[in-house]
Design a protein around this motif. Sequence first.
Motif, PDB file in Angstrom:
ATOM      1  N   ALA A 134      60.886 -33.971 -40.161  1.00  0.00           N
ATOM      2  CA  ALA A 134      60.602 -35.383 -39.902  1.00  0.00           C
ATOM      3  C   ALA A 134      61.868 -36.170 -39.574  1.00  0.00           C
ATOM      4  O   ALA A 134      61.801 -37.219 -38.921  1.00  0.00           O
ATOM      5  N   ALA A 135      63.023 -35.663 -40.007  1.00  0.00           N
ATOM      6  CA  ALA A 135      64.288 -36.365 -39.758  1.00  0.00           C
ATOM      7  C   ALA A 135      64.911 -36.003 -38.416  1.00  0.00           C
ATOM      8  O   ALA A 135      65.924 -36.596 -38.030  1.00  0.00           O
ATOM      9  N   LEU A 136      64.338 -35.030 -37.700  1.00  0.00           N
ATOM     10  CA  LEU A 136      64.919 -34.608 -36.428  1.00  0.00           C
ATOM     11  C   LEU A 136      64.783 -35.701 -35.377  1.00  0.00           C
ATOM     12  O   LEU A 136      63.797 -36.453 -35.366  1.00  0.00           O
ATOM     13  N   PRO A 137      65.735 -35.790 -34.439  1.00  0.00           N
ATOM     14  CA  PRO A 137      65.698 -36.864 -33.443  1.00  0.00           C
ATOM     15  C   PRO A 137      64.776 -36.577 -32.265  1.00  0.00           C
ATOM     16  O   PRO A 137      64.608 -37.437 -31.399  1.00  0.00           O
ATOM     17  N   ARG A 138      64.200 -35.395 -32.208  1.00  0.00           N
ATOM     18  CA  ARG A 138      63.344 -35.026 -31.082  1.00  0.00           C
ATOM     19  C   ARG A 138      61.917 -34.805 -31.550  1.00  0.00           C
ATOM     20  O   ARG A 138      61.678 -34.535 -32.733  1.00  0.00           O
ATOM     21  N   PRO A 139      60.926 -34.889 -30.643  1.00  0.00           N
ATOM     22  CA  PRO A 139      59.520 -34.771 -31.049  1.00  0.00           C
ATOM     23  C   PRO A 139      59.199 -33.416 -31.675  1.00  0.00           C
ATOM     24  O   PRO A 139      59.696 -32.372 -31.248  1.00  0.00           O
ATOM     25  N   VAL A 140      58.342 -33.456 -32.695  1.00  0.00           N
ATOM     26  CA  VAL A 140      57.876 -32.255 -33.387  1.00  0.00           C
ATOM     27  C   VAL A 140      56.364 -32.348 -33.547  1.00  0.00           C
ATOM     28  O   VAL A 140      55.833 -33.408 -33.905  1.00  0.00           O
ATOM     29  N   VAL A 141      55.668 -31.246 -33.260  1.00  0.00           N
ATOM     30  CA  VAL A 141      54.223 -31.151 -33.503  1.00  0.00           C
ATOM     31  C   VAL A 141      53.975 -29.964 -34.425  1.00  0.00           C
ATOM     32  O   VAL A 141      54.483 -28.859 -34.183  1.00  0.00           O
ATOM     33  N   LEU A 142      53.198 -30.184 -35.478  1.00  0.00           N
ATOM     34  CA  LEU A 142      52.843 -29.133 -36.418  1.00  0.00           C
ATOM     35  C   LEU A 142      51.479 -28.557 -36.072  1.00  0.00           C
ATOM     36  O   LEU A 142      50.535 -29.312 -35.820  1.00  0.00           O
ATOM     37  N   ILE A 143      51.373 -27.228 -36.034  1.00  0.00           N
ATOM     38  CA  ILE A 143      50.055 -26.589 -35.956  1.00  0.00           C
ATOM     39  C   ILE A 143      49.649 -26.299 -37.399  1.00  0.00           C
ATOM     40  O   ILE A 143      50.125 -25.360 -38.031  1.00  0.00           O
TER      41      ILE A 143
END
Length: 332
Positions: A134-143
């Motif tokens: 959640a702290a990363l600066p780029r988009p993340v999607v969880l499956i």
Amino acid sequence: MATMTDIAREAGVSLSTVSYALSGKRPISPATRERIQSAIDRLQYHPTASARALASQRTSLLGVAVPQREDVDAHVIMEFVSSILTASHEQDYDLLLVAAEDHERTRRVMDEGKVDALIVMDLVEDDPRIPSLAALPRPVVLIGYPQESGGLACVDFDFLSGAMLAVRELHARGSRRIGMLTSPAATHRPSPTYARRSRLGYTMACTELGIAPTIVEVPSDAESLGAFVREQLVQEQRFDALFVHQEPALAHLGRAFAAQGVACPEDVQIVAISPEDVAVSGPWDVSNVELPISSIGRTALAMLLEMLSGPAAPPHSRLLSPTFTPRDTTRA
């Protein structure tokens, strides 16, 4: 292989003009742009990935954190990867696979800008990776669909509704002693998010229909399933229907029914949550609530690209709705 210098020479313009035309950093007249494009077409020039990244500040690479543990179904994992790969190529992106278990490397890949965004597979409840993701600066999607997502975007099949649908279909076809057959819960790691939601959906549907819920954990090998059929279906006649959320068990279960004279669907009905190809690949065609692996992968990719194109949009979650297909293992 043609270079930008070759393009400039062919089009009769300066190297900087070619650079501006490709990067869009300065306006170029339509006539000059047409000459440059004609030269590109004639020489079959393809910008390198590094050049595209420099011009757009993007790598055109998407990361996928893939589990490599021994207890995961490699066939299912590769179906997910294949669906994401196909969808990403359609959008002119490539994939970089990283081991989901090596979270430090995953973070480093993101922090160093080697990928534009990240898909993370195999989520578990209280997943320790979520705060740092959640702290990363780029988009993340969880499956996966954890109870606490840390504000990250999530996509998954609606296992809770799928389990409820399976139980309701068995009940509507006359069954009243409906058990849930699933894998033994792992003792060394948290439960996958889908396992919790599937069990919850089964229990909720049984409560709704006035059925006593019974969850039976059996290893998916032939010997264990044969003993289950012999002891609980033949000798005790404990169940007249099974909701199965354990794909590897289906083929062994079919053979055990045949070997011990259990008629399906006359004696015991079965509905499974599974991909369609698994439901129809064993000794019988199993009635199933389809697990749409390809759709999940494609949806994850679409959500990631939405976030890349509109970073201001807040992350959101999507659950894919269940559908039931009756086959040989349920009554009309």
